[in-house]
Scaffold this active site. Sequence first.
Site, PDB file in Angstrom:
ATOM      1  N   LEU A 189     -56.341 -35.981 -73.432  1.00 46.90           N
ATOM      2  CA  LEU A 189     -56.950 -37.306 -73.604  1.00 46.90           C
ATOM      3  C   LEU A 189     -57.561 -37.841 -72.315  1.00 46.90           C
ATOM      4  O   LEU A 189     -57.037 -37.625 -71.231  1.00 46.90           O
ATOM      5  CB  LEU A 189     -55.885 -38.287 -74.112  1.00 46.90           C
ATOM      6  CG  LEU A 189     -55.169 -37.863 -75.396  1.00 46.90           C
ATOM      7  CD1 LEU A 189     -54.118 -38.902 -75.780  1.00 46.90           C
ATOM      8  CD2 LEU A 189     -56.156 -37.662 -76.539  1.00 46.90           C
ATOM      9  N   HIS A 190     -58.678 -38.541 -72.484  1.00 44.86           N
ATOM     10  CA  HIS A 190     -59.312 -39.233 -71.360  1.00 44.86           C
ATOM     11  C   HIS A 190     -59.603 -40.666 -71.803  1.00 44.86           C
ATOM     12  O   HIS A 190     -59.270 -41.058 -72.938  1.00 44.86           O
ATOM     13  CB  HIS A 190     -60.573 -38.495 -70.902  1.00 44.86           C
ATOM     14  CG  HIS A 190     -61.529 -38.183 -72.013  1.00 44.86           C
ATOM     15  ND1 HIS A 190     -62.200 -39.147 -72.716  1.00 44.86           N
ATOM     16  CD2 HIS A 190     -61.884 -37.005 -72.591  1.00 44.86           C
ATOM     17  CE1 HIS A 190     -62.956 -38.594 -73.630  1.00 44.86           C
ATOM     18  NE2 HIS A 190     -62.772 -37.280 -73.591  1.00 44.86           N
ATOM     19  N   HIS A 228     -60.965 -41.367 -75.294  1.00 48.33           N
ATOM     20  CA  HIS A 228     -59.989 -41.391 -76.394  1.00 48.33           C
ATOM     21  C   HIS A 228     -59.194 -42.699 -76.369  1.00 48.33           C
ATOM     22  O   HIS A 228     -58.907 -43.294 -77.417  1.00 48.33           O
ATOM     23  CB  HIS A 228     -58.974 -40.251 -76.251  1.00 48.33           C
ATOM     24  CG  HIS A 228     -59.552 -38.874 -76.358  1.00 48.33           C
ATOM     25  ND1 HIS A 228     -59.635 -38.023 -75.292  1.00 48.33           N
ATOM     26  CD2 HIS A 228     -60.056 -38.212 -77.419  1.00 48.33           C
ATOM     27  CE1 HIS A 228     -60.168 -36.878 -75.689  1.00 48.33           C
ATOM     28  NE2 HIS A 228     -60.435 -36.961 -76.965  1.00 48.33           N
ATOM     29  N   GLN A 257     -63.054 -25.233 -86.178  1.00 47.82           N
ATOM     30  CA  GLN A 257     -64.323 -25.790 -85.708  1.00 47.82           C
ATOM     31  C   GLN A 257     -64.839 -25.076 -84.456  1.00 47.82           C
ATOM     32  O   GLN A 257     -65.861 -25.456 -83.911  1.00 47.82           O
ATOM     33  CB  GLN A 257     -64.216 -27.302 -85.489  1.00 47.82           C
ATOM     34  CG  GLN A 257     -63.340 -27.738 -84.329  1.00 47.82           C
ATOM     35  CD  GLN A 257     -63.126 -29.244 -84.345  1.00 47.82           C
ATOM     36  OE1 GLN A 257     -62.371 -29.794 -85.155  1.00 47.82           O
ATOM     37  NE2 GLN A 257     -63.803 -29.963 -83.456  1.00 47.82           N
ATOM     38  N   SER A 271     -65.643 -36.526 -71.305  1.00 44.91           N
ATOM     39  CA  SER A 271     -65.441 -35.408 -72.235  1.00 44.91           C
ATOM     40  C   SER A 271     -64.352 -34.511 -71.667  1.00 44.91           C
ATOM     41  O   SER A 271     -64.265 -34.346 -70.437  1.00 44.91           O
ATOM     42  CB  SER A 271     -66.747 -34.623 -72.359  1.00 44.91           C
ATOM     43  OG  SER A 271     -66.497 -33.344 -72.895  1.00 44.91           O
TER      44      SER A 271
END
Length: 277
Positions: A30-31, A34, A58, A182
């Site tokens: 997480l960053h 998020h 995916q 990201s």
Amino acid sequence: MKVVTEIGEYRKLRKGMPSPVGFVPTMGYLHQGHLALVQQARAENKTVVVSIFVNPTQFGPKDDLAAYPRDPERDLALLEKEGTDIVFMPSAEEMYPEGFSSWVEVDKVTDRLEGAFRPGHFRGVATIVAKLFNSVQPHRAYFGQKDAQQLIVIKKMVSDLNMDLEVVAVPTVRDPDGLAMSSRNTYLDPEERKAALVLWNALSLAQELWSKGERNAERLRQEMSALIQKEPRAKIDYVSVADPDSLEELSQIEGTALVSMAVRIGKTRLIDNITLG
Ligand code: PAF
């Protein structure tokens, strides 16, 4: 905060959860981007559920699933600080048991941009998001505007399949110099990190030209591409000025336009976008 790994266990808890339930699906690592989703979910709902699941379906054969960054302990500490109620962390076997054979396909809007460069990607995203919605049963689900096409695909799936929830779009969170946050930014070495700014510079150029009255979409694509090509570490996958609903490339901007791009900086593929108008 409770950590739950099985759908059955979650369903028992779900019965007693105060409504509305806000849900943030993530692949972890997480960053701040998020956390902005979690914060908005916290502000708008009585219960906040976050999922952490690195979804294998995916990833394409060329994407390195095993190398995808993971740090569950740090993620849990961050989520606890944000006041998350439940973290749903299923295993791959829980989500895709042996014999799994049902898929969600969203046509047309998945043919272009990311869909064209990453065949099967959105089938994996739509399928896991549908499964997570069915498992978590949220009233609202929060997605970042940074993955603009993903957001469009999910909204289309929710509408086409009559799913009873609201999809909430949250603005992209950027580093102070403009680079969109990201999980993939961690792959960039210091020189590549500098080079990666070319995405934001190209989007800013499009915004500036548009503000001065430029409405020729091809001219915007050309100017952005020329700027990106000046950066030797950058390789363009696509630069697009498209209709924000159909994602069809525009020749003239009459209302709003989604300006988006995918650019490889060394081995790291970055995407970013802004909306004009
Ligand atoms: O945006 C992501 O992190 C993923 O695509 C999502 C929505 C969690 C599905 O795996």
